[in-house]
Scaffold this motif. Structure first.
Motif, PDB file in Angstrom:
ATOM      1  N   THR A  55       0.829  -1.199   0.000  1.00  0.00           N
ATOM      2  CA  THR A  55       0.000   0.000   0.000  1.00  0.00           C
ATOM      3  C   THR A  55       0.867   1.255   0.000  1.00  0.00           C
ATOM      4  OG1 THR A  55      -1.729  -1.191   1.191  1.00  0.00           O
ATOM      5  CG2 THR A  55      -1.846   1.202   1.223  1.00  0.00           C
ATOM      6  N   ILE A  56       1.846   1.284   0.884  1.00  0.00           N
ATOM      7  CA  ILE A  56       2.799   2.395   0.936  1.00  0.00           C
ATOM      8  C   ILE A  56       4.199   1.790   0.880  1.00  0.00           C
ATOM      9  CG2 ILE A  56       3.643   4.404   2.203  1.00  0.00           C
ATOM     10  CD1 ILE A  56       0.939   4.576   3.604  1.00  0.00           C
ATOM     11  N   PRO A  57       4.784   1.726  -0.318  1.00  0.00           N
ATOM     12  CA  PRO A  57       6.126   1.145  -0.424  1.00  0.00           C
ATOM     13  C   PRO A  57       7.167   2.063   0.223  1.00  0.00           C
ATOM     14  CG  PRO A  57       5.453   2.081  -2.525  1.00  0.00           C
ATOM     15  CD  PRO A  57       4.273   2.200  -1.604  1.00  0.00           C
ATOM     16  N   PRO A  58       8.294   1.505   0.629  1.00  0.00           N
ATOM     17  CA  PRO A  58       9.332   2.320   1.266  1.00  0.00           C
ATOM     18  C   PRO A  58       9.806   3.484   0.384  1.00  0.00           C
ATOM     19  CG  PRO A  58       9.845  -0.009   1.505  1.00  0.00           C
ATOM     20  CD  PRO A  58       8.652   0.089   0.583  1.00  0.00           C
ATOM     21  N   CYS A  59       9.667   3.344  -0.915  1.00  0.00           N
ATOM     22  CA  CYS A  59      10.126   4.383  -1.844  1.00  0.00           C
ATOM     23  C   CYS A  59       9.038   5.399  -2.177  1.00  0.00           C
ATOM     24  CB  CYS A  59      10.652   3.737  -3.123  1.00  0.00           C
ATOM     25  SG  CYS A  59       9.422   2.724  -3.986  1.00  0.00           S
ATOM     26  N   HIS A  63       7.620   8.905  -5.631  1.00  0.00           N
ATOM     27  CA  HIS A  63       6.451   8.833  -6.512  1.00  0.00           C
ATOM     28  C   HIS A  63       5.490   9.974  -6.197  1.00  0.00           C
ATOM     29  CE1 HIS A  63       7.831   4.968  -7.955  1.00  0.00           C
ATOM     30  NE2 HIS A  63       7.990   4.579  -6.689  1.00  0.00           N
ATOM     31  N   GLY A  64       5.382  10.890  -7.140  1.00  0.00           N
ATOM     32  CA  GLY A  64       4.584  12.096  -6.944  1.00  0.00           C
ATOM     33  C   GLY A  64       3.151  11.847  -6.518  1.00  0.00           C
ATOM     34  N   SER A 109       0.471  -0.730  -6.867  1.00  0.00           N
ATOM     35  CA  SER A 109       0.432  -1.918  -7.717  1.00  0.00           C
ATOM     36  C   SER A 109       0.886  -1.579  -9.134  1.00  0.00           C
ATOM     37  CB  SER A 109      -0.984  -2.492  -7.735  1.00  0.00           C
ATOM     38  OG  SER A 109      -1.072  -3.559  -8.640  1.00  0.00           O
ATOM     39  N   LEU A 110       0.441  -0.454  -9.652  1.00  0.00           N
ATOM     40  CA  LEU A 110       0.845  -0.034 -10.993  1.00  0.00           C
ATOM     41  C   LEU A 110       2.328   0.294 -11.062  1.00  0.00           C
ATOM     42  CD1 LEU A 110      -2.155   2.276 -11.965  1.00  0.00           C
ATOM     43  CD2 LEU A 110      -1.627   0.014 -12.896  1.00  0.00           C
ATOM     44  N   LEU A 111       2.869   0.831  -9.983  1.00  0.00           N
ATOM     45  CA  LEU A 111       4.287   1.195  -9.958  1.00  0.00           C
ATOM     46  C   LEU A 111       5.183  -0.031  -9.983  1.00  0.00           C
ATOM     47  CD1 LEU A 111       4.111   3.993  -7.253  1.00  0.00           C
ATOM     48  CD2 LEU A 111       4.535   4.323  -9.702  1.00  0.00           C
ATOM     49  N   GLU A 121       9.628   5.748 -12.113  1.00  0.00           N
ATOM     50  CA  GLU A 121       8.578   6.003 -13.103  1.00  0.00           C
ATOM     51  C   GLU A 121       9.220   6.460 -14.391  1.00  0.00           C
ATOM     52  OE1 GLU A 121       5.057   8.108 -11.560  1.00  0.00           O
ATOM     53  OE2 GLU A 121       6.148   8.093  -9.661  1.00  0.00           O
ATOM     54  N   LEU A 122       8.657   6.013 -15.498  1.00  0.00           N
ATOM     55  CA  LEU A 122       9.148   6.447 -16.800  1.00  0.00           C
ATOM     56  C   LEU A 122       8.666   7.857 -17.074  1.00  0.00           C
ATOM     57  CD1 LEU A 122       8.453   3.217 -18.871  1.00  0.00           C
ATOM     58  CD2 LEU A 122      10.617   3.964 -17.861  1.00  0.00           C
TER      59      LEU A 122
END
Length: 124
Positions: A55-59, A63-64, A109-111, A121-122
């Motif tokens: 849900t909330i990744p460490p990174c 991600h904006g 999930s999309l990331l 992100e690209l």
């Protein structure tokens, strides 16, 4: 939430009024400072609500969309626990927390980031 937890979280928020951040308008130094401030609150939320890395990744600071969502959630949380807040505001926060966590999970999930791997992100 007991009074000690609430006091600690409010202290982490660092403001007596809801603090709204317009990330688009920040210079690089201010962005770094605000991310550090937000990170303390996000760490509290992850622990308090037992939110996992899916849900909330460490990174998340990379991600904006996650930064914007978490920042808005913090502002909403702060407003719900003001002295002049409506007694029903904390319930509204928890109702909307469910929706926010769902959006965060969808974006994460999309990331495709994991607990140990960040996928940038690209940029197009």
């Amino acid at each position: 939430m007991n009074e000690d937890d609430l006091a600690k979280a409010l202290a982490l928020a660092g403001a007596s009024d809801p603090y709204i951040v317009c990330w688009r308008d920040l210079d690089p130094q201010s962005t770094t400072e605000e991310l550090e401030r937000l990170a303390e609150w996000v760490a509290w939320v992850i622990h308090r609500y037992r939110v996992d890395h899916k849900t909330i990744p460490p990174c998340w600071p990379e991600h904006g969309a996650l930064v914007e969502e978490l920042s808005a959630l913090r502002t909403y949380w702060e407003s719900c626990y003001q002295d002049d807040a409506n007694p029903a505001d904390p319930l509204a926060f928890h109702r909307d927390l469910t929706l926010t966590l769902r959006r965060l999970r969808d974006w994460s999930s999309l990331l495709g980031c994991t607990r140990t791997t960040h996928r940038p992100e690209l940029v197009s």
